[in-house]
Design an enzyme around this catalytic site. Structure first.
Site, PDB file in Angstrom:
ATOM      1  N   ARG A 157       0.860  -1.187   0.000  1.00  0.00           N
ATOM      2  CA  ARG A 157       0.000   0.000   0.000  1.00  0.00           C
ATOM      3  C   ARG A 157       0.897   1.237   0.000  1.00  0.00           C
ATOM      4  NH1 ARG A 157      -3.586  -2.677  -1.454  1.00  0.00           N
ATOM      5  NH2 ARG A 157      -5.609  -3.083  -0.483  1.00  0.00           N
ATOM      6  N   GLU A 183      -4.200   7.068  -4.774  1.00  0.00           N
ATOM      7  CA  GLU A 183      -4.409   6.556  -6.137  1.00  0.00           C
ATOM      8  C   GLU A 183      -5.745   7.058  -6.683  1.00  0.00           C
ATOM      9  OE1 GLU A 183      -4.256   2.296  -5.794  1.00  0.00           O
ATOM     10  OE2 GLU A 183      -2.225   2.332  -4.981  1.00  0.00           O
ATOM     11  N   HIS A 196      -1.393  -0.222  -9.869  1.00  0.00           N
ATOM     12  CA  HIS A 196      -2.037  -1.130  -8.908  1.00  0.00           C
ATOM     13  C   HIS A 196      -2.610  -2.373  -9.615  1.00  0.00           C
ATOM     14  CE1 HIS A 196      -4.107  -1.293  -4.741  1.00  0.00           C
ATOM     15  NE2 HIS A 196      -3.935  -2.521  -5.219  1.00  0.00           N
TER      16      HIS A 196
HETATM   17  C1  8YV Z   1      -6.745  -5.589  -5.482  1.00  0.00           C
HETATM   18  C2  8YV Z   1      -5.158  -5.322  -3.507  1.00  0.00           C
HETATM   19  O1  8YV Z   1      -6.673  -5.348  -6.817  1.00  0.00           O
HETATM   20  O2  8YV Z   1      -6.367  -7.185  -2.695  1.00  0.00           O
HETATM   21  C3  8YV Z   1      -5.774  -6.145  -2.429  1.00  0.00           C
HETATM   22  O3  8YV Z   1      -5.650  -5.742  -1.276  1.00  0.00           O
HETATM   23  O4  8YV Z   1      -4.470  -4.435  -3.235  1.00  0.00           O
HETATM   24  C4  8YV Z   1      -5.352  -5.560  -4.956  1.00  0.00           C
HETATM   25  O5  8YV Z   1      -4.658  -6.683  -5.310  1.00  0.00           O
HETATM   26  C5  8YV Z   1      -7.692  -4.616  -4.920  1.00  0.00           C
HETATM   27  O6  8YV Z   1      -7.549  -4.379  -3.594  1.00  0.00           O
HETATM   28  C6  8YV Z   1      -9.117  -5.041  -5.229  1.00  0.00           C
HETATM   29  O7  8YV Z   1     -10.032  -4.436  -4.372  1.00  0.00           O
END
Ligand code: 8YV
Length: 322
Positions: free
Chosen positions: A241, A270, A288
């Site tokens: 993150r 983002e 992302h």
């Molecule tokens: C996803 C991510 O694309 O799963 C997670 O926490 O950061 C990503 O891989 C995204 O969060 C989907 O909501």
């Protein structure tokens, strides 16, 4: 006969196979246009819903959770990260929250390796030369990057994704070091060297890959003081993150040459990322896409649905968070 399938607010457009299953097992409120809802819209659309299936793009903080209708009993997130959901506020309202661990570890580890390689081998600059038709020459000292093979890799957060990254990195003969809240079992360590503090880990990290969750404790974990502890010319990679990194400190270290490069798939704020990253040649940036493979996005959707179906059939969901 009374309809018993739960009404589910699905905030984003999900893969076809997942939406098909949603239609079979639930009464979904889909978002075919895939518009990101405002908080007001989300609360409005949740009226009469039994559950919400959000992505990380929806902020379910205490105030939003406090405004949800009483009908909502579950939030089954389409994500492994859950920094967008206030677990405590949900618990207080009797709302069960789940995430989608495991199924995205391989895909995310692939992106971490891609970032490592791309940043170290100056992939952004090379691709730019080709795309802009400005590649004019070849020379023995042109576009020199640094080699990944045999270097020391520091992993921050040796959970599911961190462990897969370590395994893949061994294929590049990297020496794996890690810091985690606690030491993991020797069979999972597979020879990785544990450092009890982040400060201990950093000087051993020619490459540093971040895999810890975003929490109040990890906010700006990688700051100027800690970057100073990395070896000169280190490469920083983040697939966790953006909040874990202090952007100004990282950008400063990339400009000063303290760091050779950074590979980033996640950012603060983002998609309106710190503009400084775009201006630097030594950043390799992705939008992302850690879990963005067809296989993984299907698996994430199915995992969220498994959790949902457990909750509404009175079973304990596999990935309960609160
Ligand atoms: C996803 C991510 O694309 O799963 C997670 O926490 O950061 C990503 O891989 C995204 O969060 C989907 O909501």
């Amino acid at each position: 006969m009374q309809e018993s399938r739960p009404v589910v607010l699905v905030t984003r457009k999900l893969p076809d196979a997942v939406e098909e299953r949603l239609r079979r097992e639930c009464r979904p409120r889909l978002n075919p246009q895939d518009r990101v809802y405002t908080t007001e819209e989300l609360i409005d659309l949740a009226q009469g819903a039994d559950a919400i299936l959000p992505s990380h793009t929806e902020q379910l903080n205490a105030s939003v959770i406090g405004s949800l209708p009483d009908s909502v009993r579950a939030i089954c997130s389409f994500s492994v990260g859950y920094d967008h959901i206030d677990l405590q506020a949900a618990r207080e309202r009797g709302i069960v929250v789940t995430n989608t661990p495991d199924v995205l570890s391989d895909a995310t580890a692939e992106i971490a390796l891609l970032l490592m390689l791309g940043a170290a081998r100056r992939a952004h600059e090379g691709a730019q030369l080709i795309r802009t038709a400005t590649w004019r020459e070849w020379s023995p000292t042109y576009q020199l990057g640094i080699q990944v093979t045999g270097k020391r890799l520091g992993i921050v957060g040796m959970g599911r994704v961190g462990q897969v990254v370590a395994k893949r990195a061994r294929g590049f003969d990297m020496e794996v070091h890690y810091h985690n809240r606690s030491r993991i079992a020797p069979d999972l360590e597979a020879g990785a060297i544990y450092h009890a503090t982040l400060e201990d880990l950093l000087p051993h990290s020619d490459f540093l890959s971040i895999h810890c969750p975003a929490t109040p404790d990890t906010r700006h974990l990688l700051n100027a003081e800690r970057i100073a502890l990395l070896p000169d010319g280190a490469v920083v990679v983040n697939t966790a993150r953006g909040a874990v990194v202090d952007d100004d400190a990282l950008i400063h270290a990339l400009i000063s040459g303290k760091l050779f490069a950074a590979g980033l798939d996640v950012f603060n704020n983002e998609p309106n990322i710190h503009p400084g990253y775009r201006e630097l040649p030594n950043t390799f940036l992705l939008p992302h896409i850690g879990s963005a493979t067809r296989e993984t996005r299907d698996a994430m959707g199915f995992r969220a649905l498994d959790n949902l179906s457990a909750i509404f059939s009175g079973r304990e969901p596999r990935d309960r968070l609160n």
